[in-house]
Every structure is written in structure tokens, then in C-alpha cells.
Design a protein around this motif. Structure first.
Motif, PDB file in Angstrom:
ATOM      1  N   ALA A  11       0.797  -1.236   0.000  1.00  0.00           N
ATOM      2  CA  ALA A  11       0.000   0.000   0.000  1.00  0.00           C
ATOM      3  C   ALA A  11       0.826   1.281   0.000  1.00  0.00           C
ATOM      4  O   ALA A  11       0.395   2.302   0.531  1.00  0.00           O
ATOM      5  CB  ALA A  11      -0.965   0.014   1.195  1.00  0.00           C
ATOM      6  N   VAL A  12       2.016   1.258  -0.623  1.00  0.00           N
ATOM      7  CA  VAL A  12       2.821   2.486  -0.692  1.00  0.00           C
ATOM      8  C   VAL A  12       3.040   2.963  -2.125  1.00  0.00           C
ATOM      9  O   VAL A  12       3.768   3.927  -2.346  1.00  0.00           O
ATOM     10  CB  VAL A  12       4.189   2.329   0.011  1.00  0.00           C
ATOM     11  N   THR A  45      -4.544 -10.157  -3.482  1.00  0.00           N
ATOM     12  CA  THR A  45      -3.112  -9.963  -3.698  1.00  0.00           C
ATOM     13  C   THR A  45      -2.798  -8.585  -4.280  1.00  0.00           C
ATOM     14  O   THR A  45      -1.635  -8.292  -4.564  1.00  0.00           O
ATOM     15  CB  THR A  45      -2.556 -11.029  -4.663  1.00  0.00           C
ATOM     16  N   ALA A  46      -3.839  -7.749  -4.454  1.00  0.00           N
ATOM     17  CA  ALA A  46      -3.675  -6.416  -5.056  1.00  0.00           C
ATOM     18  C   ALA A  46      -2.949  -6.525  -6.390  1.00  0.00           C
ATOM     19  O   ALA A  46      -2.055  -5.744  -6.706  1.00  0.00           O
ATOM     20  CB  ALA A  46      -2.936  -5.473  -4.110  1.00  0.00           C
ATOM     21  N   LYS A  47      -3.354  -7.512  -7.187  1.00  0.00           N
ATOM     22  CA  LYS A  47      -2.696  -7.774  -8.470  1.00  0.00           C
ATOM     23  C   LYS A  47      -2.961  -6.629  -9.449  1.00  0.00           C
ATOM     24  O   LYS A  47      -4.061  -6.080  -9.501  1.00  0.00           O
ATOM     25  CB  LYS A  47      -3.209  -9.095  -9.032  1.00  0.00           C
ATOM     26  N   ASN A 206      -5.474  -0.329   6.079  1.00  0.00           N
ATOM     27  CA  ASN A 206      -6.856  -0.557   6.519  1.00  0.00           C
ATOM     28  C   ASN A 206      -7.842  -0.201   5.412  1.00  0.00           C
ATOM     29  O   ASN A 206      -8.810  -0.936   5.163  1.00  0.00           O
ATOM     30  CB  ASN A 206      -7.162   0.265   7.771  1.00  0.00           C
ATOM     31  N   HIS A 207      -7.592   0.921   4.742  1.00  0.00           N
ATOM     32  CA  HIS A 207      -8.478   1.359   3.657  1.00  0.00           C
ATOM     33  C   HIS A 207      -8.428   0.372   2.497  1.00  0.00           C
ATOM     34  O   HIS A 207      -9.464   0.052   1.893  1.00  0.00           O
ATOM     35  CB  HIS A 207      -8.066   2.757   3.193  1.00  0.00           C
ATOM     36  N   ARG A 208      -7.234  -0.115   2.189  1.00  0.00           N
ATOM     37  CA  ARG A 208      -7.104  -1.072   1.091  1.00  0.00           C
ATOM     38  C   ARG A 208      -7.890  -2.343   1.390  1.00  0.00           C
ATOM     39  O   ARG A 208      -8.552  -2.893   0.501  1.00  0.00           O
ATOM     40  CB  ARG A 208      -5.627  -1.424   0.853  1.00  0.00           C
ATOM     41  N   VAL A 209      -7.847  -2.831   2.621  1.00  0.00           N
ATOM     42  CA  VAL A 209      -8.602  -4.033   2.986  1.00  0.00           C
ATOM     43  C   VAL A 209     -10.104  -3.791   2.808  1.00  0.00           C
ATOM     44  O   VAL A 209     -10.821  -4.648   2.273  1.00  0.00           O
ATOM     45  CB  VAL A 209      -8.272  -4.467   4.426  1.00  0.00           C
ATOM     46  N   ASP A 210     -10.579  -2.634   3.246  1.00  0.00           N
ATOM     47  CA  ASP A 210     -12.003  -2.318   3.070  1.00  0.00           C
ATOM     48  C   ASP A 210     -12.381  -2.326   1.589  1.00  0.00           C
ATOM     49  O   ASP A 210     -13.441  -2.835   1.211  1.00  0.00           O
ATOM     50  CB  ASP A 210     -12.313  -0.947   3.682  1.00  0.00           C
ATOM     51  N   LEU A 211     -11.517  -1.769   0.752  1.00  0.00           N
ATOM     52  CA  LEU A 211     -11.777  -1.764  -0.684  1.00  0.00           C
ATOM     53  C   LEU A 211     -11.802  -3.177  -1.252  1.00  0.00           C
ATOM     54  O   LEU A 211     -12.634  -3.507  -2.104  1.00  0.00           O
ATOM     55  CB  LEU A 211     -10.715  -0.935  -1.412  1.00  0.00           C
ATOM     56  N   MET A 212     -10.873  -4.019  -0.775  1.00  0.00           N
ATOM     57  CA  MET A 212     -10.838  -5.404  -1.247  1.00  0.00           C
ATOM     58  C   MET A 212     -12.138  -6.126  -0.931  1.00  0.00           C
ATOM     59  O   MET A 212     -12.648  -6.889  -1.755  1.00  0.00           O
ATOM     60  CB  MET A 212      -9.662  -6.143  -0.603  1.00  0.00           C
ATOM     61  N   VAL A 213     -12.673  -5.893   0.266  1.00  0.00           N
ATOM     62  CA  VAL A 213     -13.941  -6.530   0.648  1.00  0.00           C
ATOM     63  C   VAL A 213     -15.051  -6.054  -0.287  1.00  0.00           C
ATOM     64  O   VAL A 213     -15.866  -6.851  -0.773  1.00  0.00           O
ATOM     65  CB  VAL A 213     -14.278  -6.216   2.119  1.00  0.00           C
ATOM     66  N   GLU A 214     -15.076  -4.753  -0.582  1.00  0.00           N
ATOM     67  CA  GLU A 214     -16.088  -4.201  -1.486  1.00  0.00           C
ATOM     68  C   GLU A 214     -15.958  -4.779  -2.894  1.00  0.00           C
ATOM     69  O   GLU A 214     -16.951  -4.971  -3.596  1.00  0.00           O
ATOM     70  CB  GLU A 214     -15.961  -2.673  -1.551  1.00  0.00           C
ATOM     71  N   ALA A 232      -1.489 -21.537  -1.150  1.00  0.00           N
ATOM     72  CA  ALA A 232      -2.106 -20.243  -1.432  1.00  0.00           C
ATOM     73  C   ALA A 232      -3.106 -19.828  -0.361  1.00  0.00           C
ATOM     74  O   ALA A 232      -3.310 -18.638  -0.109  1.00  0.00           O
ATOM     75  CB  ALA A 232      -2.788 -20.279  -2.797  1.00  0.00           C
ATOM     76  N   ALA A 233      -3.738 -20.817   0.283  1.00  0.00           N
ATOM     77  CA  ALA A 233      -4.756 -20.521   1.290  1.00  0.00           C
ATOM     78  C   ALA A 233      -4.178 -19.891   2.544  1.00  0.00           C
ATOM     79  O   ALA A 233      -4.919 -19.374   3.380  1.00  0.00           O
ATOM     80  CB  ALA A 233      -5.515 -21.797   1.661  1.00  0.00           C
ATOM     81  N   GLN A 234      -2.852 -19.927   2.688  1.00  0.00           N
ATOM     82  CA  GLN A 234      -2.223 -19.340   3.870  1.00  0.00           C
ATOM     83  C   GLN A 234      -1.892 -17.865   3.682  1.00  0.00           C
ATOM     84  O   GLN A 234      -1.344 -17.212   4.569  1.00  0.00           O
ATOM     85  CB  GLN A 234      -0.954 -20.120   4.226  1.00  0.00           C
ATOM     86  N   GLY A 235      -2.209 -17.318   2.519  1.00  0.00           N
ATOM     87  CA  GLY A 235      -1.919 -15.917   2.261  1.00  0.00           C
ATOM     88  C   GLY A 235      -2.747 -14.994   3.138  1.00  0.00           C
ATOM     89  O   GLY A 235      -3.931 -15.251   3.414  1.00  0.00           O
ATOM     90  N   ILE A 236      -2.122 -13.909   3.584  1.00  0.00           N
ATOM     91  CA  ILE A 236      -2.842 -12.912   4.373  1.00  0.00           C
ATOM     92  C   ILE A 236      -3.953 -12.319   3.514  1.00  0.00           C
ATOM     93  O   ILE A 236      -3.754 -11.968   2.352  1.00  0.00           O
ATOM     94  CB  ILE A 236      -1.885 -11.799   4.847  1.00  0.00           C
ATOM     95  N   GLY A 237      -5.132 -12.220   4.112  1.00  0.00           N
ATOM     96  CA  GLY A 237      -6.293 -11.720   3.376  1.00  0.00           C
ATOM     97  C   GLY A 237      -7.258 -12.824   3.027  1.00  0.00           C
ATOM     98  O   GLY A 237      -8.401 -12.555   2.643  1.00  0.00           O
ATOM     99  N   TYR A 238      -6.805 -14.064   3.165  1.00  0.00           N
ATOM    100  CA  TYR A 238      -7.655 -15.213   2.860  1.00  0.00           C
ATOM    101  C   TYR A 238      -7.905 -16.061   4.102  1.00  0.00           C
ATOM    102  O   TYR A 238      -9.050 -16.272   4.497  1.00  0.00           O
ATOM    103  CB  TYR A 238      -7.011 -16.061   1.759  1.00  0.00           C
ATOM    104  N   LYS A 239      -6.836 -16.529   4.737  1.00  0.00           N
ATOM    105  CA  LYS A 239      -6.996 -17.466   5.857  1.00  0.00           C
ATOM    106  C   LYS A 239      -7.779 -16.851   7.014  1.00  0.00           C
ATOM    107  O   LYS A 239      -8.479 -17.562   7.745  1.00  0.00           O
ATOM    108  CB  LYS A 239      -5.624 -17.933   6.346  1.00  0.00           C
TER     109      LYS A 239
END
Length: 306
Positions: A11-12, A45-47, A206-214, A232-239
Motif C-alpha cells: 500500500a505504498v 493480492t492487489a494484483k 486498513n483502507h485497502r482491505v475495506d476496498l478489497m472486501v467491497e 495459497a490458502a495461507q496468504g494474508i487476506g484469505y486465511k
């Protein structure tokens, strides 16, 4: 061979900068992210999107199915071949990512793995007994407390590797994944580090996570929840969302866990890059005009002979 690497926490603005620099210096981009290799895992993954790519070739994105494994050694081999090919085309390779082990193993010549590490049967038995009594998750949490690097890369169901990592750390004081000596650099590399004030960084995460959920993060996570034991299931944002799907926590609590783990990961990323590499640091969040400084620094570096 000249190579640019853009590193730093999530997020930078690494993706945006990489595309700007690829346009400016006729480059091609190699993803140095351990999760963007997986097809179908785009939001969490913010691909980079096709629109964001702006016609710039991108490599090592979508090269594995979500149920396949992918290691630092896989990345090291393929990324070096890609650097060679990009250079032969007369283009500038630009590595972009926040996975420190991947970037370091690519730019420096060292072997991955635990060959030659000391062993101690009594220690191993102690950790085996702990795991039998408390379970794999408790063993993984113990590893995470002393060696976050290894815990990030070793699946919590791989008890043997977790025990070995704990054994090596207690005997040597260093991670099983660390190089044993500083190896030589393989490329003439210019490392750009992006960062900003911690309060601002955490707000952006925090804002990026909210956007990902949306944008549909839950749908991606739900697919992975069907096969929770794959890498892959152990990635942050999924597990962190799996307990919500099983009814063990609320969506709000699960999303807060994603934010918490993302902030902690960002802190670990910064620690890695600051301690292990010589990086030129810039803050494009507070000072977006610094992109002209970055471009000038790169231009001078490119003029230098190898």
C-alpha cells in the motif's frame, strides 16, 4: 546486467511507480510477490490489472493454479531467466514486490535451504512432544514468535519443517531461511524502497482491505476455504476469513484480523529490507513530486558503466 528493484511494504505505491518507470526507461516488469503467481487470486493480492499495466509487459503473474505450490527457489530460477531475456531484448528489467526472501535470493547468489545446519535430537523430540500435546497451530504460533520469516513460508500442517526450523533457530540464533554468509551480487542493481509514516501506512492498509472486501475478496477467499491446506490458502487476506465462513466469528472480526495481519506483515517487510539490503528510500505518499528525484537518480545510475 542492470536491474531495478522496487521494494517496500504493501500500500505504498510500488505498482504505480513501476509502470511509470517502465514507460520512462523502456522497461519490463517482473513481479516479486509470492501470492501474485496464483491465477484467480486477484483482489486479495492487489494484483495489477490489465488497464493499470498500460501495455507494459508483466512477468511471473498468474503462473500457478491456486492448488499448486510455489517456492523461493522456483521464483529465483524463473526470474533470472526472465531478466536474461528482457536484457537481451534491450529492455530494462524492473522487479516489483514485497516478498523480501524472493528479492534477495534473486539479486544475490546464495543457495536456499537448510543444508549444513546443526542438529539436536533432544530438541527435536521436545518440539515433537509439544506438537503432539498442543497441535500444529500452537507449534506454528511458537515458530512465529521466534522466526516470523520461517513461519510465513512453512505451512502449519508441515510439522516436520516447523520443528526443523525451531531446532535450527534455537541452535544458531538465525532463521533456517537466512543465507549463511553474505553472497555476491549477481546484477548491477538499483534498489528503490517506498515507505511513509507508520500512521499513514496503517491507514492506507486498513483502507485497502475495506476496498478489497467491497471488490469481492470474500468470493476469492470462499473458493480457497474449500482447500484450506494448500499453500495459497495461507496468504494474508484469505486465511483470516475462513472462521467467518465456518460461523466461528463475525465478518467484522474477520476483516479486522486481515487488517491486523496486514499491518504486522508490513512491519516485517520493512525490517527485512532495512536490515538486509542497501536501499534508496523515498516517500511518494507524502511527497509525490519525489518521482522526479527517483527518475534523476536512475538516469545517473544507468549512465554508469557496469
Amino acid at each position: 546486467m542492470k536491474v531495478i528493484a522496487i521494494v517496500g511494504p504493501t500500500a505504498v505505491g510500488k505498482t504505480s511507480l513501476s509502470i511509470d518507470l517502465a514507460k520512462r526507461f523502456d522497461g519490463e516488469i517482473i513481479s516479486g510477490d509470492s501470492m501474485q503467481v496464483y491465477r484467480g487470486l486477484d483482489i486479495g493480492t492487489a494484483k495489477v490489472t490489465s488497464e493499470e499495466m498500460a501495455g507494459i509487459p508483466h512477468h511471473l503473474i498468474d503462473v500457478r493454479d491456486a492448488d499448486q505450490s510455489y517456492s523461493a527457489a522456483d521464483f529465483q530460477k524463473t526470474a533470472r531467466q526472465t531478466i536474461q531475456a528482457i536484457t537481451q531484448r534491450g529492455k530494462l528489467p524492473i522487479i516489483v514486490g514485497g516478498t523480501g526472501l524472493y528479492i534477495q535470493s534473486l539479486l544475490w547468489d546464495y543457495k536456499l535451504g537448510s543444508e549444513g545446519e546443526p542438529e539436536d535430537d533432544s530438541l527435536r523430540k521436545k518440539y515433537e512432544a509439544f506438537a503432539e500435546k498442543n497441535g500444529n497451530q500452537a507449534l506454528w504460533e511458537k515458530l512465529c514468535a521466534v522466526d516470523a520469516l520461517a513461519a510465513e513460508k512453512i505451512h502449519y500442517n508441515n510439522r516436520k519443517k516447523m520443528i526443523r526450523a525451531l531446532e535450527v533457530f534455537q541452535l544458531t540464533g538465525h532463521s533456517i531461511l537466512e543465507p549463511k554468509e553474505q553472497p555476491k551480487k549477481l546484477y548491477d542493481s538499483f534498489l528503490i524502497g517506498l515507505n511513509t509514516e507508520r500512521t499513514i501506512l496503517y491507514q492506507r492498509i486498513n483502507h485497502r482491505v475495506d476496498l478489497m472486501v467491497e471488490q469481492g475478496l470474500l468470493a476469492e477467499a470462499k473458493k480457497l476455504a474449500k482447500t484450506p491446506d494448500v499453500q495459497a490458502a495461507q496468504g494474508i487476506g484469505y486465511k483470516e476469513l475462513f472462521p467467518y465462513f465456518s460461523g466461528d466469528t463475525s465478518l467484522e472480526e474477520a476483516v479486522e484480523e486481515v487488517k491486523l495481519h496486514s499491518r504486522r506483515y508490513a512491519k516485517r517487510q520493512l525490517t527485512w529490507f532495512r536490515n538486509r539490503m542497501s536501499v534508496h528510500w523515498y516517500d511518494l505518499v507524502k511527497q509525490p513530486e519525489m518521482i522526479s528525484t527517483i527518475e534523476a537518480d536512475i538516469a545517473r545510475w544507468l549512465e554508469d558503466q557496469d
